[in-house]
Design an enzyme around this catalytic site. Sequence first.
Site, PDB file in Angstrom:
ATOM      1  N   GLY A 182      26.974  31.865 -12.752  1.00  0.00           N
ATOM      2  CA  GLY A 182      26.058  32.309 -13.798  1.00  0.00           C
ATOM      3  C   GLY A 182      24.859  33.031 -13.208  1.00  0.00           C
ATOM      4  O   GLY A 182      24.916  33.556 -12.090  1.00  0.00           O
ATOM      5  N   SER A 183      23.771  33.015 -13.956  1.00  0.00           N
ATOM      6  CA  SER A 183      22.579  33.775 -13.571  1.00  0.00           C
ATOM      7  C   SER A 183      21.833  33.089 -12.428  1.00  0.00           C
ATOM      8  O   SER A 183      21.991  31.886 -12.201  1.00  0.00           O
ATOM      9  CB  SER A 183      21.664  33.910 -14.786  1.00  0.00           C
ATOM     10  OG  SER A 183      21.320  32.616 -15.243  1.00  0.00           O
ATOM     11  N   VAL A 219      19.424  30.063 -13.725  1.00  0.00           N
ATOM     12  CA  VAL A 219      20.070  28.765 -13.980  1.00  0.00           C
ATOM     13  C   VAL A 219      20.673  28.226 -12.678  1.00  0.00           C
ATOM     14  O   VAL A 219      20.559  27.039 -12.372  1.00  0.00           O
ATOM     15  CB  VAL A 219      21.143  28.883 -15.092  1.00  0.00           C
ATOM     16  CG1 VAL A 219      21.781  27.524 -15.353  1.00  0.00           C
ATOM     17  CG2 VAL A 219      20.538  29.419 -16.383  1.00  0.00           C
ATOM     18  N   GLY A 220      21.269  29.104 -11.893  1.00  0.00           N
ATOM     19  CA  GLY A 220      21.915  28.671 -10.643  1.00  0.00           C
ATOM     20  C   GLY A 220      20.933  28.070  -9.654  1.00  0.00           C
ATOM     21  O   GLY A 220      21.253  27.093  -8.967  1.00  0.00           O
ATOM     22  N   GLU A 249      27.754  30.864  -7.493  1.00  0.00           N
ATOM     23  CA  GLU A 249      28.230  32.256  -7.639  1.00  0.00           C
ATOM     24  C   GLU A 249      27.324  32.916  -8.668  1.00  0.00           C
ATOM     25  O   GLU A 249      27.559  32.819  -9.871  1.00  0.00           O
ATOM     26  CB  GLU A 249      29.681  32.274  -8.138  1.00  0.00           C
ATOM     27  CG  GLU A 249      30.685  31.684  -7.183  1.00  0.00           C
ATOM     28  CD  GLU A 249      31.048  32.628  -6.040  1.00  0.00           C
ATOM     29  OE1 GLU A 249      30.598  33.793  -6.046  1.00  0.00           O
ATOM     30  OE2 GLU A 249      31.773  32.184  -5.140  1.00  0.00           O
ATOM     31  N   CYS A 261      29.714  40.526 -12.607  1.00  0.00           N
ATOM     32  CA  CYS A 261      28.754  40.236 -11.532  1.00  0.00           C
ATOM     33  C   CYS A 261      28.815  41.336 -10.480  1.00  0.00           C
ATOM     34  O   CYS A 261      27.834  41.606  -9.798  1.00  0.00           O
ATOM     35  CB  CYS A 261      29.040  38.874 -10.924  1.00  0.00           C
ATOM     36  SG  CYS A 261      30.747  38.668 -10.429  1.00  0.00           S
TER      37      CYS A 261
END
Length: 518
Positions: A243-244, A247-248, A265, A299
Amino acid sequence: MTTEELFTRLGLADEQFGSRCSSATWERTTQAGVIESQNPSTGLALARVHGCSDKDYDVLVTDLQRTQRSWRTVPAPKRGEVIRRIGQALREQKEVLGRLVALEVGKIHAEGAGEVQEMIDMADFAVGLSRMLYGKTMHSERVQHRMYEQWHPLGVVGVITAFNFPVAVWAWNAFIAAVTGNTVLWKPSPKAPLCAVAIQHLCNRVLEEAGYPGVFGLVTTDRVELAERMVADQRLPLISFTGSVAVGRHVGEVVGRRLGRSLLELSGNNAIIVDETADLELATSAIVFGAVGTAGQRCTSTRRLIVQEAQFDKLMPRLLAAYAQVTIGDPLEPHVLMGPLIDAAAVAQYRSALDTVTRAGGEVLYGGRVLSRPGFFVEPTIVRAQNHWEIVQQETFAPILYVMTYRTLDEAIEMQNAVPQGLSSALFTTHLRRSEAFLSAAGSDCGIANINIGTSGAEIGGAFGGEKNTGGGREAGSDAWKAYMRRQTTTINWGTELPLAQGITFGGAEGGHHGASC
Ligand code: NAD
């Protein structure tokens, strides 16, 4: 095929439950919120999915722990056989699943089917891998001793996925995690719940037929509290998060605090460099696919184009002509090359990025408009910009390509690397030395570096992932499987003496007594 027919083929309904381990343990709570799946091409609802309650979540994790205790004892090649059967079921459903991906996240059908093909490829890879979970043997320094390392499963692996690869990213993780002896708890994006429910249906059927129900579990929720709970859950030794960056980063911190493992990732800000010797036909096709494909919502989408200044006037007319050929519309129509963005918020981000870049002095060379029609359609857009501008440093998840020029390759590589993210990169050149320079330790700092291939569309055989703010994780091929296992170093003494390592003597007698060295 109508939506009703598609739903019937995939076991979906207008209203359904979104959390389960096997079909025998479908969760039936209607009190934990309803997620509305939306068709981004129309903005209309496709179906309603009941979210998972905290109580159901606990039941699911307990079930997955119990199942894992027996699954870990199944020989790895037998686990591979189960995944082979899932791969076969995916082959049979490729067309319909591809349509569902197109319907729910707006990818064109060819890309939706390609995503299912990626799952099939991952299944094939995992089957082979199930016979290749190699450990090394080492020569012991001690007489009549043998040393080796072996790999064991971790337990229940948590997989949190982004909306833009609603099925493939799960497969990258789940198939490898399963053949390595783990069970898997999947939390899909609440923007793509139907894709996840359809995959869970397919897996449930195959797993039950194979006699191994409950290896894969699904928790569908749009409640951040429950996602947070999953990330903090000690019972999940690995959280694989896609994800972004925002958040990651948080996920990495929370998992790190409990000394769990995370596999991150995250976002990319990928560039293609075009030098003065490049084949412009190849470069143009790669740029268009990279920047416009999936409406810029990969991505690995190409977000920056760094062109040698002598090439600029030759490349741009080709690129603008190619952009003019891009048909935008219903992703299920065969001639369409670009579907919608995922939702209204994504359209707002597209608009806001264009406002910001034009305020900074950016010149829109192509596109720039939101289409006035139902759904979330925008024009693919090219903007002349500067690499250091803050908006160019960020990933905007939309089809916006920032174009800039350079004089020397060193300068181009420096620009390419001068962003916080480090996922995918590419150089178009026919010059051997420049190609090698780009791939050298002083070249691209990304997890993926390509020559005469664009930034998007990686094969599953390589390890996939990126550096810096992209998170450092690696998934899919090569030896990425090691992230899903724990390494155990083993020394076996088959002699009658107890020599210590490093030649240490303990208690007077050389190498003779009980003791340990560590
Ligand atoms: P997102 O970060 O908004 O959401 C990703 C997932 O995290 C979703 O399942 C979401 O529900 C969940 N989530 C949200 N808050 C959470 C929390 N507090 N704790 C735990 N989970 C939480 O990303 P998105 O918009 O769905 O996807 C787009 C992003 O994903 C882009 O930045 C893209 O580059 C990135 N992405 C990266 C890769 C890769 O392999 N590097 C692949 C696909 C997408």
